[in-house]
Design an enzyme around this catalytic site. Structure first.
Site, PDB file in Angstrom:
ATOM      1  N   GLU A 109      96.865  49.814 -16.807  1.00  0.00           N
ATOM      2  CA  GLU A 109      96.165  49.541 -18.039  1.00  0.00           C
ATOM      3  C   GLU A 109      96.023  48.052 -18.278  1.00  0.00           C
ATOM      4  OE1 GLU A 109     100.104  48.947 -18.584  1.00  0.00           O
ATOM      5  OE2 GLU A 109      99.626  51.056 -18.906  1.00  0.00           O
ATOM      6  N   THR A 118      99.525  58.088 -18.450  1.00  0.00           N
ATOM      7  CA  THR A 118     100.872  58.624 -18.681  1.00  0.00           C
ATOM      8  C   THR A 118     101.864  57.536 -19.082  1.00  0.00           C
ATOM      9  OG1 THR A 118     101.434  58.377 -16.333  1.00  0.00           O
ATOM     10  CG2 THR A 118     100.525  60.500 -17.028  1.00  0.00           C
ATOM     11  N   GLY A 119     101.418  56.287 -19.172  1.00  0.00           N
ATOM     12  CA  GLY A 119     102.316  55.181 -19.476  1.00  0.00           C
ATOM     13  C   GLY A 119     102.237  54.748 -20.930  1.00  0.00           C
ATOM     14  N   TYR A 120     101.918  53.476 -21.134  1.00  0.00           N
ATOM     15  CA  TYR A 120     101.814  52.890 -22.471  1.00  0.00           C
ATOM     16  C   TYR A 120     100.880  53.720 -23.343  1.00  0.00           C
ATOM     17  CZ  TYR A 120     101.794  48.831 -25.714  1.00  0.00           C
ATOM     18  OH  TYR A 120     101.944  47.995 -26.789  1.00  0.00           O
ATOM     19  N   ASP A 171     107.968  53.260 -10.665  1.00  0.00           N
ATOM     20  CA  ASP A 171     106.541  52.996 -10.829  1.00  0.00           C
ATOM     21  C   ASP A 171     106.264  51.527 -11.120  1.00  0.00           C
ATOM     22  OD1 ASP A 171     105.872  55.617 -10.369  1.00  0.00           O
ATOM     23  OD2 ASP A 171     105.710  56.165 -12.475  1.00  0.00           O
ATOM     24  N   ASP A 231      97.677  46.125 -34.455  1.00  0.00           N
ATOM     25  CA  ASP A 231      98.542  45.417 -33.504  1.00  0.00           C
ATOM     26  C   ASP A 231      97.868  45.162 -32.169  1.00  0.00           C
ATOM     27  OD1 ASP A 231     100.507  45.316 -35.385  1.00  0.00           O
ATOM     28  OD2 ASP A 231     101.789  46.838 -34.478  1.00  0.00           O
ATOM     29  N   ARG A 245      91.321  46.446 -36.712  1.00  0.00           N
ATOM     30  CA  ARG A 245      92.381  45.559 -37.193  1.00  0.00           C
ATOM     31  C   ARG A 245      93.703  46.307 -37.017  1.00  0.00           C
ATOM     32  NH1 ARG A 245      92.874  42.125 -42.777  1.00  0.00           N
ATOM     33  NH2 ARG A 245      91.901  40.577 -41.417  1.00  0.00           N
ATOM     34  N   LYS A 269     100.206  56.924 -23.284  1.00  0.00           N
ATOM     35  CA  LYS A 269     100.806  58.177 -23.760  1.00  0.00           C
ATOM     36  C   LYS A 269     101.772  57.923 -24.912  1.00  0.00           C
ATOM     37  CE  LYS A 269     103.249  62.329 -22.160  1.00  0.00           C
ATOM     38  NZ  LYS A 269     104.312  62.273 -23.161  1.00  0.00           N
ATOM     39  N   SER A 270     102.427  56.767 -24.895  1.00  0.00           N
ATOM     40  CA  SER A 270     103.408  56.464 -25.946  1.00  0.00           C
ATOM     41  C   SER A 270     102.755  56.299 -27.311  1.00  0.00           C
ATOM     42  CB  SER A 270     104.201  55.198 -25.586  1.00  0.00           C
ATOM     43  OG  SER A 270     103.399  54.040 -25.713  1.00  0.00           O
TER      44      SER A 270
END
Length: 267
Positions: A125, A164-166, A52, A153, A151, A168-169
């Site tokens: 994203e 389904t990527g970052y 991907d 990260d 406020r 989902k984590s």
């Protein structure tokens, strides 16, 4: 596959083993009256060979083309939510394209404008994070109405396929790509009497506009991620995110739906 879509451009990272695996694919394509071109501008089918991540790079490097189809071929042990085909079964890919056993699907895209100047498209994203070992403060506006002051990260704004990527984590929802929307998820938010956020992901419809005002308190060089590429841009003050009018047209097998691929990948 219609006769007017015969020019193929292969996007991949060359190495000896992969080059050998691609030779029979090139030969089979040419035997079936497809033409392999060296410049993506001359292609009407762009084929990304890899996982991907390679597919996302292919879309970005070729300019989010609206006049062509994108095809994903995965190598072994590669994630393949964008990739319907396997390099070890290339005969099936060519046969499917010739015999119209494929369908065209359209994936939503978001556009991010930085400081009202530069606009970038994203298939997966857009994320904004601090480059320093400290939190970043962001005022979040929805349709010009102040929603919250974040406020932490950072924040992730994901498309349905990017869910389904970052996204989902960090426990964001997985969203059906047939729904034109985008999702906002938090990265390690800090909630106290001064800073208060929703504390969960939220989904915005296609007509919404999201604005992120980065407070200028030392985090003037946040990292902005566009799919799988990072940009460090000086003095970022504001990011505006909207659904784009563009879509990415990809080829999928008729018997291989998005949710079947999600199941194979995660369950």
């Amino acid at each position: 596959m219609t006769s007017d879509r015969r020019n193929l451009y292969f996007y991949y990272h060359p190495h000896e083993e992969l080059n050998e695996k691609l030779k029979p694919i090139f030969q089979l394509a040419e035997e079936n009256n497809f033409k392999i071109v060296d410049d993506s501008k001359n292609a009407n089918i762009i084929i990304a060979v890899g996982g991907d991540g390679t597919f996302l790079q292919a879309v970005r490097k070729t300019g989010f083309r609206q006049d062509c189809l994108y095809v994903g071929i995965k190598k072994e042990n590669e994630a393949g939510l964008y990739c319907d085909f396997d390099i070890e079964h290339y005969n099936e890919m060519v046969d499917s394209m010739i015999n119209a056993e494929v369908e065209v699907r359209r994936f939503p895209v978001i556009e991010t404008t930085i400081n009202n100047e530069s606009t970038f498209l994203c298939l997966n994203e857009c994320s904004v994070r601090s480059t320093l070992i400290k939190t970043i403060d962001i005022d979040v506006f929805i349709d010009d109405i102040h929603f919250e002051t974040f406020r932490g990260d950072g924040l992730i704004v994901a498309t349905p396929t990017g869910s389904t990527g970052y996204n989902k984590s960090v426990n964001g929802a997985v969203v059906d790509p047939k729904i034109p929307c985008f999702q906002v998820s938090e990265l390690a938010s800090l909630n106290n009497n001064r800073f208060r956020t929703l504390g969960s992901s939220f989904i915005l419809g296609s007509e919404r506009t999201l604005k992120l005002h980065v407070q200028q308190n030392g985090n003037d060089f946040p990292i902005v991620g566009m799919d799988n590429e990072a940009y460090s841009i000086r003095n970022i003050r504001e990011l505006t995110v909207q659904m784009s009018q563009n879509v990415i047209k990809t080829v999928r097998l008729k018997n291989n739906s998005y949710w079947e691929r999600v199941k194979r990948t995660f369950l």
